[in-house]
Design an enzyme around this catalytic site. Sequence first.
Site, PDB file in Angstrom:
ATOM      1  N   SER A  51      15.005 -67.375  96.402  1.00  0.00           N
ATOM      2  CA  SER A  51      13.622 -67.577  95.975  1.00  0.00           C
ATOM      3  C   SER A  51      13.545 -68.708  94.941  1.00  0.00           C
ATOM      4  O   SER A  51      13.824 -69.839  95.252  1.00  0.00           O
ATOM      5  CB  SER A  51      13.032 -66.269  95.446  1.00  0.00           C
TER       6      SER A  51
ATOM      7  N   LYS B  43     -12.373 -60.439  85.123  1.00  0.00           N
ATOM      8  CA  LYS B  43     -11.545 -60.709  83.947  1.00  0.00           C
ATOM      9  C   LYS B  43     -10.345 -59.763  83.863  1.00  0.00           C
ATOM     10  O   LYS B  43      -9.313 -60.102  83.295  1.00  0.00           O
ATOM     11  CB  LYS B  43     -12.397 -60.600  82.669  1.00  0.00           C
TER      12      LYS B  43
END
Length: 292
Positions: free
Chosen positions: A110, A162
């Site tokens: 990765s 948010k």
Amino acid sequence: MRRLKKFFTFLGIVFFILILFSIFKGFFSSKVAVPGEKIGVVKVEGVIKRSDTYVKLLDKLERNKEIKAIVLRVDSPGGVVGACQEIYDKVKEITKKKPIVVSMGSIAASGGLYISVPATKIVANPGTITGSIGVILQAYNVKELADKVGIKVITVKSGKFKDLLNPFREPDKGSLQILQALINDSYEQFVEAVAKGRKLPIEKVKKFADGRVFTGRQAKKLGLVDELGGFEKAVEIARKLSKSPSAKVFEAKPERTFLQKLLGEKTEGMLNNLSRVLNGEIKDFYLMYLLD
């Protein structure tokens, strides 16, 4: 009371002796750099959470005229997207001036692969675990537990999204769509980086960029790796690329803080984590190029 005073006095003396020992040990064990052509080595180990240490080390080797080539030893399952991208950019920049050979250790998956692909050459052991091209974002959700215990969390926010990963409420469809868009864009950036770094067609990369892992030998067949071998093989290739057959190996190490010298890096890290928890800094929000 007297015994307690004696105990603390004894602790103070021991602590003072440890400080002196650390200072003198660092003074007498410091190595004087030997002049001449060198192959610089930077080791990237463990999960990559920050880039600054590695970027600084690479920058020093880039500016050092005695360093004719660099071996980047990668033994990492990946890490935070932004940190991996900053190391990637630095490696790419340096290859325009001097060769960088990646030596993959036990694992370079990765994000470990991400930082490797812009290198001049990549060397992996036949059994190295690499690949895992993809992005992951995970978070705990404790809403059901909080409901059972009777915990209610009051959230005051400036916008609907948010608190995308608020652990005390079930994520709604809109929140998940936003997060998936983040994942998808970061994934596309990963695929593009591999394609450019390894000079492979994007469509070819996408055929195996689904999170699967490969051995070093499999990765070589796919074009992700150039040569099979260990660290010494990488050093040998670095010497050939830089036309410096007698260059000595020089490992660049980060400067250790006083606490690291005194207590060790793991102890200092534990104290820093404890400090974060005491200050309420316990929420992490990371997109990860990570083998999971």
